[in-house]
Design a protein around this motif. Sequence first.
Motif, mmCIF file in Angstrom:
data_model
loop_
_atom_site.group_PDB
_atom_site.id
_atom_site.type_symbol
_atom_site.label_atom_id
_atom_site.label_comp_id
_atom_site.label_asym_id
_atom_site.label_seq_id
_atom_site.Cartn_x
_atom_site.Cartn_y
_atom_site.Cartn_z
ATOM 1 N N ASN A 335 -1.283 6.847 9.580
ATOM 2 C CA ASN A 335 -1.962 7.832 8.742
ATOM 3 C C ASN A 335 -2.720 7.054 7.669
ATOM 4 O OD1 ASN A 335 -2.761 9.855 6.998
ATOM 5 N ND2 ASN A 335 -0.816 10.963 7.066
ATOM 6 N N TYR A 336 -3.883 6.522 8.088
ATOM 7 C CA TYR A 336 -4.601 5.596 7.221
ATOM 8 C C TYR A 336 -5.129 6.232 5.936
ATOM 9 C CZ TYR A 336 -4.256 2.389 11.136
ATOM 10 O OH TYR A 336 -3.770 1.591 12.132
ATOM 11 N N PRO A 337 -5.665 7.468 5.958
ATOM 12 C CA PRO A 337 -6.150 8.049 4.691
ATOM 13 C C PRO A 337 -5.050 8.156 3.630
ATOM 14 C CG PRO A 337 -7.019 9.279 6.561
ATOM 15 C CD PRO A 337 -6.018 8.328 7.119
ATOM 16 N N SER A 338 -3.854 8.647 4.034
ATOM 17 C CA SER A 338 -2.744 8.751 3.076
ATOM 18 C C SER A 338 -2.287 7.375 2.613
ATOM 19 C CB SER A 338 -1.574 9.511 3.702
ATOM 20 O OG SER A 338 -1.939 10.841 3.990
ATOM 21 N N ALA A 339 -2.227 6.431 3.570
ATOM 22 C CA ALA A 339 -1.804 5.072 3.219
ATOM 23 C C ALA A 339 -2.741 4.465 2.184
ATOM 24 C CB ALA A 339 -1.751 4.201 4.471
ATOM 25 N N MET A 340 -4.073 4.605 2.418
ATOM 26 C CA MET A 340 -5.043 4.026 1.493
ATOM 27 C C MET A 340 -4.960 4.689 0.118
ATOM 28 S SD MET A 340 -6.445 1.800 3.461
ATOM 29 C CE MET A 340 -7.906 1.311 2.608
ATOM 30 N N ASN A 341 -4.721 5.997 0.103
ATOM 31 C CA ASN A 341 -4.640 6.731 -1.158
ATOM 32 C C ASN A 341 -3.486 6.214 -2.016
ATOM 33 O OD1 ASN A 341 -5.200 8.807 -3.059
ATOM 34 N ND2 ASN A 341 -3.561 10.041 -2.167
ATOM 35 N N TYR A 342 -2.283 6.067 -1.408
ATOM 36 C CA TYR A 342 -1.116 5.614 -2.171
ATOM 37 C C TYR A 342 -1.233 4.136 -2.563
ATOM 38 C CZ TYR A 342 1.513 9.934 -1.662
ATOM 39 O OH TYR A 342 1.943 11.228 -1.771
ATOM 40 N N LEU A 343 -1.794 3.319 -1.677
ATOM 41 C CA LEU A 343 -1.969 1.907 -2.017
ATOM 42 C C LEU A 343 -2.941 1.742 -3.183
ATOM 43 C CD1 LEU A 343 -2.080 0.237 1.524
ATOM 44 C CD2 LEU A 343 -0.233 0.126 -0.153
ATOM 45 N N GLN A 344 -3.967 2.584 -3.228
ATOM 46 C CA GLN A 344 -4.917 2.509 -4.336
ATOM 47 C C GLN A 344 -4.247 2.899 -5.654
ATOM 48 O OE1 GLN A 344 -8.189 1.296 -4.245
ATOM 49 N NE2 GLN A 344 -7.708 1.314 -6.438
ATOM 50 N N MET A 345 -3.372 3.936 -5.625
ATOM 51 C CA MET A 345 -2.649 4.336 -6.834
ATOM 52 C C MET A 345 -1.728 3.208 -7.303
ATOM 53 S SD MET A 345 -1.813 8.418 -6.499
ATOM 54 C CE MET A 345 -1.024 8.380 -4.896
ATOM 55 N N ALA A 346 -1.087 2.531 -6.339
ATOM 56 C CA ALA A 346 -0.228 1.391 -6.701
ATOM 57 C C ALA A 346 -1.051 0.271 -7.319
ATOM 58 C CB ALA A 346 0.519 0.889 -5.464
ATOM 59 N N ASN A 347 -2.215 -0.006 -6.723
ATOM 60 C CA ASN A 347 -3.096 -1.050 -7.249
ATOM 61 C C ASN A 347 -3.503 -0.765 -8.692
ATOM 62 O OD1 ASN A 347 -3.405 -3.097 -5.389
ATOM 63 N ND2 ASN A 347 -5.623 -2.945 -5.366
ATOM 64 N N ASP A 348 -3.857 0.489 -8.948
ATOM 65 C CA ASP A 348 -4.303 0.858 -10.300
ATOM 66 C C ASP A 348 -3.198 0.613 -11.331
ATOM 67 O OD1 ASP A 348 -6.684 1.618 -9.196
ATOM 68 O OD2 ASP A 348 -6.203 3.765 -9.112
ATOM 69 N N ILE A 349 -1.955 0.980 -10.975
ATOM 70 C CA ILE A 349 -0.830 0.804 -11.915
ATOM 71 C C ILE A 349 -0.533 -0.675 -12.125
ATOM 72 C CG2 ILE A 349 1.655 1.145 -12.205
ATOM 73 C CD1 ILE A 349 1.301 3.886 -10.865
ATOM 74 N N PHE A 350 -0.500 -1.454 -11.050
ATOM 75 C CA PHE A 350 -0.166 -2.875 -11.176
ATOM 76 C C PHE A 350 -1.228 -3.614 -11.997
ATOM 77 C CE2 PHE A 350 2.215 -2.501 -6.887
ATOM 78 C CZ PHE A 350 3.346 -2.055 -7.551
ATOM 79 N N ARG A 351 -2.494 -3.246 -11.809
ATOM 80 C CA ARG A 351 -3.549 -3.886 -12.601
ATOM 81 C C ARG A 351 -3.460 -3.442 -14.061
ATOM 82 N NH1 ARG A 351 -7.082 -6.859 -9.987
ATOM 83 N NH2 ARG A 351 -7.322 -6.593 -7.728
ATOM 84 N N GLU A 352 -3.158 -2.169 -14.290
ATOM 85 C CA GLU A 352 -3.022 -1.658 -15.653
ATOM 86 C C GLU A 352 -1.913 -2.385 -16.410
ATOM 87 O OE1 GLU A 352 -0.963 2.234 -17.699
ATOM 88 O OE2 GLU A 352 -1.905 2.478 -15.725
ATOM 89 N N LYS A 353 -0.791 -2.612 -15.727
ATOM 90 C CA LYS A 353 0.363 -3.253 -16.365
ATOM 91 C C LYS A 353 0.322 -4.783 -16.276
ATOM 92 C CE LYS A 353 2.508 0.361 -17.873
ATOM 93 N NZ LYS A 353 2.692 0.569 -19.333
#
Length: 719
Positions: A335-353
Motif C-alpha cells: 500500500n504505497y500511498p499510505s506508506a509514503m504518507n506515514y514515512l513523510q510524517m516521520a521524516n518531518d518530525i525527525f527533521r524538526e527534532k
Amino acid sequence: MQKLILFYHTLLLLIVTFPAHAEINQQREIEFIETPNILFERLSARTQFPLSFNNRSEFEAVADSLKYRPDELQADLEILARLFLETALKADDKINNARLLTQQLESLAETPMQEAIILLLEGRIRGLEDQQYKQSIILFKEALNKINNLNDTQSLNLQFILHQNLSSLHTLVKQDTQALYHYKRYREIAYRLRNDYFIALSETAIGIYYTGRNQLAKALQHHSEAYRISNRLDYPVIQAQTQFQLSRAYRDLGQWDEALKNANEAAISYQKLGRDASQSKAMTVIAMIYANQEQWNKAIDYYLNAQQLDEKHNRRISQGLNFHNIGEAYLHLSNYPSAMNYLQMANDIFREKGVMHYLVYNELLFAQALSEQSLWKETITHGVAALIIADSKQLPDAQKEALEYLANAYREERNYPAALEMMDRLVQMQQSTEEDPVEETLSSNLTEEKLKFEINIYQHKLSGYIKNSKDQQMAIIILLAAIFILSFAWLYSLKRLNSFKQQKTLLATQVLQEPQTQLKGYQGLLHCMSDENSPKTIALVNVKLLADLDNEFGLTESKIITENLINQFESQLSCKVYLIKPGEFAFCFTDSLAPEQTLIQISEVLSHQALTINSNVPNYSELHNLELDCIMGHINLPLLANPDLRLTTELQFETVQYALAAAKSIDIGHTYVSIRTLNFAPAAIFFKPLYLNLTHALQRGIIRAETNRTISDIKWPKN
C-alpha cells in the motif's frame, strides 16, 4: 566518666544514623522511579516551590522559615529538579522549572557532590530539550569525575544514576564499547549497594544492551534474572518494566507466545499505573511481534494505539517512530500511498527534532519504497540524504544499504559513472571491514563466501560495459583465475601462519628453561610467581657440593643428576622447583611456610636422596659419599601488607637472593635467613639499589630478618 558516656552515646548514634540515612536515600530513589507524581506533590507542598533566593544567606533564611535544615532543603530541591526532567511526571512547564531550580542550586553548590548534581541536571536538560546527546555525555562524565574517588553510600547512589544515564546515551549514539563499560559499572554499583531494586534495574539495562547487539542468549539471561528479583519486591513499576523487557527478549528470540503474554501483561500493568509512555512502548512491542509473523494489519492496529497515546501527551519523537513503523507495515502490504504518507510524517518530525540517528533509517525506508515503485529520481534523493547522515554518524550498515539503493537507481537512470562510484565504495567498505587473521585462521567457508561476494560485485560492475557474450566469457575466466590465485594465496598464508604458531609455542617453552640444561629455570620461576595461583613461600637454596657438578661430571651427566634431584624434591615436597644455576635451586610452595619448617623439609629430602650417577661413567668424584648441606634464603609472599602496592616478580626474586647472600656470609651448612616486612613498610624500600635499601631498612627496623644462627654474625650485602 560523664564525658566517656557521652562519647560512646554519640558514637552509637553515628553508627545507627549513617546506615539509616543511606537507606532513606535509596528508598527515595525507588520512590523517584515508582511514584514520581506522589513524590513531586509531597516535595512541592513541603518546599513551597517556587522559592526566591539569590545567595547562601538568603537560602538559609528561607530554609529557616520553612522549618528545614539548609542541607535537607537543598537535597529536596535537587530531587525536585530531577523530577521535572522525568517523562513520567505530569506537570506543566517542566523544562523551565528544571532550569530555574538548576540555576538556583548552582548558586549554592560547594561540595563535589553538589557540583556533580548540577552537571547531571544540565546534561539532562540538554538531552531532553535539544537532543544534544554528546554534550550531555560530556557533562555526565565531568560529574562522574568529581565523585569517582568518593565511596560513601550517597556518592555511590549518584554514581549509579550517572552510569545509568551514560550507558543509555552511549547506546543511543551507537558508541557500543563505552556503553558496555557504563552498563557494567552501573550493575557493579548496584551489587555493591546490595539493593535488590537497583540490581533489577541494572540487570534489565544490561539485558537491553545485549538485545541491541543481537546477543539474545545473554539478554534473556539478564532479563530473566531481573524479572525474578523484581517479583519478590512489592513495587509494581519495576515488575512491569522487567516483564516488558522480558517480552522484548522473547520477541527477538522468535518465541511469539511468551513474548505476547508478557507484553500484554506489561501493557495492562502500565495502564493501571497511568504510565502512558511505557504503555505505548508495550503496544509497539506487541505490534512488532505481529509484524515479525507478517500479520501486518494487526501490527498496524497496535502501532496506531501506541500513536494515540503518544499524540495525547505530545511525545513527538515517539510519534515519529510509530509513523515510521506504520509506513514500514504498509510497505509490506504494497500500500504505497499510505506508506509514503506515514514515512513523510516521520521524516518531518525527525527533521524538526534533529534526531539524525532515527532520520537515517526513515530515509532508507523511503528509498526502498520508492525503489519498489521504480521512482528512481526520488530514490536517489532519499538515498543521498540517508548516505550523508550515515557518513556523518559512521553507521556502516546504513552506509551499505544507502549505497545499494543508489547504485541500483543510478544504473536504472543510465548514470553509469555514478553507479560505478557507489559500487566502488561498497567494495572498499567490504575490504575495510574484513578481519585480519592474527591469531586464528579463517575458515574455508567464510573465505568462499567472501570470494563469491567479490565475484558478484565484479560481475555487476562489468555488466554495464560488456555487451556481448564473448567478453562476458572472458570476464568469467578472469574471475575464476582470480579465485584460484586467491585460494592458493589463502592456503599458503594458512600454512605460514601454522608454522609461525608452532615456532611461537616452541620459543615460549624454551624461554622458561635454564639455557644449558633445558630444565625449568629463572624465567619459569618468574612465570610461576606471576601466575593466578602464585606461591605463598619462596625459598632459594644453595647446595655448595653441587656448585661444580657440571664440571665434575660433564653437562650430560650433571643434567641427568640435577633433573632426578628436582623430580625427587617436587614429588616429596609438593612444590615446584627451578634450577637457577648449578647447585642453586628455587622452591615455590603454595602454602605459607615458616623458614625453619622449610629448611627442615628440604634438608630431610637431601639427606635421604642418593644422587643418580650413571654407573658406566668412571667415578672420579667423592660427591655421593658426602652430606649435602644447604644454605637457604626465604621470604613469604606478599612482601607488602597493602594489597594496592605491588612488586614485580624480579624484585621479589632479588629479595630472596638478598636473604641467600646474607645466609652464605655465615658459610655454615643448614643455615637460613628469612626476610619479612612490617605492616607499615613503604614500597620505597624495594627501589634500586635494592641491596643497599634493604640493608638500610633492616637497620631502621622497617623490615625484620630471622635466622637459625647468630644474627650479628651475618654480613649484610650493601651493593
